[in-house]
Design an enzyme around this catalytic site. Structure first.
Site, PDB file in Angstrom:
ATOM      1  N   TYR A  35      -6.170  -1.293  -6.807  1.00 24.52           N
ATOM      2  CA  TYR A  35      -5.571  -2.502  -6.225  1.00 24.52           C
ATOM      3  C   TYR A  35      -4.933  -2.248  -4.870  1.00 24.52           C
ATOM      4  O   TYR A  35      -4.803  -1.121  -4.430  1.00 24.52           O
ATOM      5  CB  TYR A  35      -4.629  -3.216  -7.189  1.00 24.52           C
ATOM      6  CG  TYR A  35      -3.416  -2.520  -7.741  1.00 24.52           C
ATOM      7  CD1 TYR A  35      -2.881  -1.360  -7.202  1.00 24.52           C
ATOM      8  CD2 TYR A  35      -2.756  -3.082  -8.844  1.00 24.52           C
ATOM      9  CE1 TYR A  35      -1.759  -0.766  -7.721  1.00 24.52           C
ATOM     10  CE2 TYR A  35      -1.625  -2.500  -9.375  1.00 24.52           C
ATOM     11  CZ  TYR A  35      -1.129  -1.342  -8.803  1.00 24.52           C
ATOM     12  OH  TYR A  35      -0.008  -0.767  -9.341  1.00 24.52           O
ATOM     13  N   GLU A  36      -4.584  -3.341  -4.197  1.00 23.13           N
ATOM     14  CA  GLU A  36      -4.093  -3.336  -2.811  1.00 23.13           C
ATOM     15  C   GLU A  36      -5.109  -2.700  -1.854  1.00 23.13           C
ATOM     16  O   GLU A  36      -4.747  -2.039  -0.886  1.00 23.13           O
ATOM     17  CB  GLU A  36      -2.743  -2.613  -2.707  1.00 23.13           C
ATOM     18  CG  GLU A  36      -1.696  -3.099  -3.668  1.00 23.13           C
ATOM     19  CD  GLU A  36      -1.443  -4.598  -3.621  1.00 23.13           C
ATOM     20  OE1 GLU A  36      -1.871  -5.240  -2.644  1.00 23.13           O
ATOM     21  OE2 GLU A  36      -0.832  -5.135  -4.551  1.00 23.13           O
ATOM     22  N   GLY A  37      -6.384  -2.925  -2.133  1.00 27.05           N
ATOM     23  CA  GLY A  37      -7.459  -2.362  -1.330  1.00 27.05           C
ATOM     24  C   GLY A  37      -7.941  -1.071  -1.942  1.00 27.05           C
ATOM     25  O   GLY A  37      -7.238  -0.054  -1.926  1.00 27.05           O
ATOM     26  N   ARG A  81       0.828  -1.212   0.000  1.00 36.08           N
ATOM     27  CA  ARG A  81       0.000   0.000   0.000  1.00 36.08           C
ATOM     28  C   ARG A  81       0.859   1.257   0.000  1.00 36.08           C
ATOM     29  O   ARG A  81       0.534   2.235  -0.679  1.00 36.08           O
ATOM     30  CB  ARG A  81      -0.954  -0.030   1.201  1.00 36.08           C
ATOM     31  CG  ARG A  81      -2.095  -0.997   0.989  1.00 36.08           C
ATOM     32  CD  ARG A  81      -2.938  -1.232   2.210  1.00 36.08           C
ATOM     33  NE  ARG A  81      -4.084  -2.080   1.873  1.00 36.08           N
ATOM     34  CZ  ARG A  81      -4.935  -2.583   2.744  1.00 36.08           C
ATOM     35  NH1 ARG A  81      -4.775  -2.329   4.041  1.00 36.08           N
ATOM     36  NH2 ARG A  81      -5.942  -3.347   2.353  1.00 36.08           N
TER      37      ARG A  81
END
Length: 598
Positions: free
Chosen positions: A440-442, A296
């Site tokens: 992406y990555e949350g 993140r």
């Protein structure tokens, strides 16, 4: 054709004059990090990004990755050779531990290098970036045997790494995952299932790919409490630790994506593949979040990186493109029109991008330093404060800098007018590539919920209270300094709005949870404004101190820094009031329609 020049001088200003990295020379990783060493490393990294990664960006986007019938994937022309040069230069092991073949330098320095590489070629930089995350997870949670087997080759780059979370039916809600792990009785497991959106899942850059895969052991509880993490290599290590027999996993297809075409985003099929548990059974999320948090912060760097290269190209175009005359009088009498950089609205776009980029860079490096202190400091209080800052800032850096990064690439594209929509100029690729970082990555809505729903209340609000105290103390310390007034007044107003929003959430979110959900994105961006404003305060102090000290060699650079900071305070920081108004309006109008009415 696009251009790129690594912002070495700006990065050195933050590291030397704002962060004062020399103050940390008592810590092992910082012992050799003098200003001269910083300049040498960043200068070489900038040249490498400009000369090796950047020339492959447009061609790689056009060519993309290709999957053969046997499931193997070929990266674009020139990528294998460029990756070999990356490995040989040791860039992948810059901040890795010397025990595993790394150079043991601070993560702060690696974060700066990552920005340069991601600006030059975001899709390419993802391959080693994912490997760094896998290294972090194995280093913290792997057994000694796993560390010795995998880490030296991953630090070297001859083996690369991935993370496998998402499945066709579940993304953020990992409790729904179906991939299963069956114990074999010899310490290994058979992993069966399908994962999607796996960046760098299959490629031809390295001799082996080490997949970290979330799966549920047979008989484990449903939901997130029953998830475990496994290391599942593409090729099983043989007795000598080299890549041996092919494991039972394959790339089923490459996703057809909007951007980052040169990165192989794969559907991965695990058909009874052999894997080994990483960490404790049913505690896989804890281990995976080591990698997720690393990723993140790395995605936040991507948001800055794409914004930076888009800005540089917009500036170059605005200086050359002539169109119309300046509102305040002719600026280029020898030409039929003035360059568009004289027009206030073009300046508005360029200054907005620049102001966010420079503060975003400072925030990333400030936070990376906190990460180094958390791992290296022998002061328990300093480690605790660093960990609090990291936890609070991770969703802000990921969410705000990628939202702003996308907005900024669109603004930079706008500077080009119609040419910005034409592939030849490169701007449409930056817009396409920037878009994924918000997802992406949350997804960024999840980052906002994480900040509001978890991070604010953690340890009885210790982190947020410390942030309020730190920023407030900075404003108070410089309240009487006329040079700092343009910065402290706006920062104090933003801090007041953030504190009011926090109090509103404390009073209204518990009784009506939708209030927190409806407010979360505005709160994250309000928090981001104050964090970026605080960075501008720190940079303004450093610039003013240097100017007061008579350092005339940097006068133009420092005065430009101060002018950019004043623009941030005049034109961007006032958005804090709008965020506060939206937050305090509650969720009633947001939730008013029933689902059938949409």
């Amino acid at each position: 054709m696009p251009v790129y020049h690594a912002p070495v001088a700006d990065t050195l200003f933050v590291m030397n004059d704002v962060l004062g990295l020399e103050r940390y020379n008592n810590l092992p990783a910082f012992a050799e990090v003098s200003p001269d060493v910083l300049e040498a490393v960043l200068g070489e990294a900038g040249r490498f990004a400009e000369d090796v990664f950047f020339p492959l960006n447009q061609s790689g986007d056009r060519e993309g990755c290709h999957r053969a019938e046997d499931g193997s994937v070929t990266t674009p022309k020139g990528y294998r050779e460029a990756y070999a040069r990356f490995r040989e230069a040791g860039w992948g092991g810059l901040s890795a531990e010397a025990a595993y073949g790394g150079q043991g330098l601070p993560h702060t320095l690696a974060a700066a290098v990552n920005e340069f590489l991601s600006s030059a070629n975001m899709a390419f930089a993802m391959y080693p970036g994912l490997t760094r995350g896998a290294i972090a997870a194995l280093q913290l949670h792997g057994t000694d045997e796993q560390k010795q087997l995998y880490l030296p080759k991953m630090v070297d780059g001859i083996w690369t790494g991935t993370m496998n979370l998402t499945e066709p039916h579940c993304g953020t809600d990992l409790g729904l995952l179906r991939t299963k792990a069956v114990p074999e009785g010899d310490g290994s497991y058979r992993i069966t299932g399908q994962k999607i959106f796996i960046s760098a899942g299959e490629h031809d850059l390295s001799d082996n790919i080490i997949h970290l895969v979330l799966a549920r052991i047979e008989g484990s509880p449903e939901g997130v409490k029953g998830i475990s993490l496994f290391v599942v290599p593409k090729f099983l290590p043989d007795a000598s630790g080299e890549a041996g027999a092919r494991n039972s996993l394959s790339c089923g297809s490459i996703e057809e994506k909007m951007g980052i075409h040169a990165n192989a985003t794969c559907v991965m099929n695990y058909d009874g593949a052999t894997g080994w548990l990483v960490g404790e059974a049913d505690k896989g999320l804890r281990a995976m979040f080591t990698m997720m948090n690393e990723a993140r912060l790395g995605v936040g760097v991507q948001g800055l990186a794409i914004s930076e290269i888009a800005y540089q190209n917009a500036v170059a175009y605005a200086r050359e493109r002539i169109q119309g005359r300046s509102l305040s009088g002719t600026k280029a009498p020898d030409k039929k029109a003035d360059p568009i950089i004289v027009h206030p609205d073009v300046r508005r776009m360029l200054m907005t991008i620049r102001a966010i980029n420079e503060a975003g860079r400072a925030l990333i490096l400030w936070t990376a330093l906190k990460g180094d202190l958390f791992h290296l400091s022998d002061d328990a209080k300093e480690r605790e404060a660093a960990d609090d800052w990291m936890g609070l800032m991770t969703p802000v850096i990921k969410g705000v800098l990628t939202d702003k990064g996308f907005d900024n690439t669109v603004m930079a594209q706008q500077v080009f007018g119609g040419h910005g929509y034409i592939a030849e100029w490169g701007m449409e690729q930056y817009v396409r590539d920037a878009r994924i970082a918000q997802i992406y990555e949350g997804a960024n809505g999840i980052q906002a919920l994480d900040l509001v729903g978890r991070k604010l209340a953690l340890n009885n609000g210790r982190a947020i209270q410390a942030f309020f105290a730190e920023v407030g103390a900075f404003c108070e310390a410089h309240r009487a300094d006329e040079r700092m007034a343009p910065f402290t007044k706006g920062l104090k107003k933003g801090l007041n709005d953030l504190q009011a929003a926090t109090l509103w959430l404390m009073g209204n979110a518990m009784t009506k949870p939708d209030n927190a959900g409806a407010a979360s994105t505005d709160y994250m961006h309000l928090f981001g404004l104050v964090a970026l404003g605080y960075m501008w305060g720190q940079m303004a102090k450093a610039a003013n101190d240097k100017l007061a000290g008579g350092e005339t060699s940097d006068t133009a650079f420092l005065e430009a820094k101060l002018a950019t900071g004043r623009f941030f305070m005049d034109r961007i920081m006032p958005e804090s009031s709008a965020h506060l108004a939206r937050i305090s309006s509650g969720s009633t109008s947001t939730m008013a329609l029933d689902a059938a009415s949409f």
